[in-house]
Write an enzyme that holds these catalytic residues in place. Structure first.
Site, PDB file in Angstrom:
ATOM      1  N   ASP A  28      -0.620  -3.398  -5.262  1.00 50.77           N
ATOM      2  CA  ASP A  28      -1.227  -2.535  -4.258  1.00 50.77           C
ATOM      3  C   ASP A  28      -1.164  -3.296  -2.920  1.00 50.77           C
ATOM      4  OD1 ASP A  28      -2.776  -0.411  -3.121  1.00 50.77           O
ATOM      5  OD2 ASP A  28      -4.559  -1.683  -3.322  1.00 50.77           O
ATOM      6  N   ASP A  43      -3.282  -2.511   0.462  1.00 52.37           N
ATOM      7  CA  ASP A  43      -4.555  -2.710   1.172  1.00 52.37           C
ATOM      8  C   ASP A  43      -5.627  -3.241   0.214  1.00 52.37           C
ATOM      9  OD1 ASP A  43      -3.221  -1.614   3.364  1.00 52.37           O
ATOM     10  OD2 ASP A  43      -3.888   0.419   2.888  1.00 52.37           O
TER      11      ASP A  43
HETATM   12 MG   LIG Z   1      -6.276  -1.147  -2.327  1.00 50.22          MG
END
Ligand SMILES: [Mg+2]
Ligand SMILES: [Zn+2]
Length: 179
Positions: free
Chosen positions: A7, A9
């Protein structure tokens, strides 16, 4: 070839509740780029899978997103690291797509692209939806405590098999000592 799906962020860079809308707002978490560079140097392929509904919401443009990802790749390249591909869901939550996490569409696409058996692939996220999507796709799941991770680690919806580490650097330590 070892394949890692990250992922973005809250795992690689600081998250913010109002979305990362420009390259200026993209700030790497301490040690995350160094950790990716260690994987690159060890011959791993690193791919990002990220929900970016801010595009669908009109909060930033595809050009802004390109600039954000150029900043990420340039800082990474300076450390000897490389992200092989960035898969993204640009859709709004109610758009009915199959790529927005927690649905597994992006992960299935990545597995197909790299011809990788799901059980050999390791995935890192900070939110339940990252872990759910990767788990449903059949991948190994790792949760970090950066970003939303402190909250997520107590979520009863987490699969029992998830492994939890403080940061991406700690996850990579575990991977590189195992292999
Ligand atoms: Mg995230
Ligand atoms: Zn989508």
């Amino acid at each position: 070839m070892k394949l890692a799906i990250l992922d973005r962020d809250g795992v690689i860079n600081e998250d913010r509740p109002d979305f990362i809308k420009s390259a200026d707002e993209w700030v790497a978490l301490p040690g995350s780029l160094e950790a990716i560079a260690r994987l690159s140097r060890a011959g791993w392929k690193v791919v990002v899978a990220t929900n970016q509904s801010g595009l669908g919401r009109g909060l930033f443009t595809p050009d802004d997103l390109t600039a954000i990802h150029q900043k990420m790749q340039q800082q990474l390249a300076a450390l000897g690291g490389h992200i092989d591909a960035i898969f993204m869901c640009p859709h709004l939550p109610d758009a009915g797509c199959n790529c927005r996490k927690p649905l597994p569409g992006m992960f299935l696409e990545i597995l197909k692209r790299y011809d990788a058996p799901a059980h050999d692939v390791v995935c890192v996220g900070d939110s339940l939806r990252d872990i759910t999507a990767a788990h449903v796709a059949g991948c190994q799941t790792w949760l970090v405590e950066t970003g939303n991770g402190q909250k997520t680690r107590n979520d009863p919806g987490l699969p029992k098999s998830v492994q939890i580490r403080p940061t991406l650097a700690d996850v990579v330590d575990s991977w590189l000592t195992e292999s």
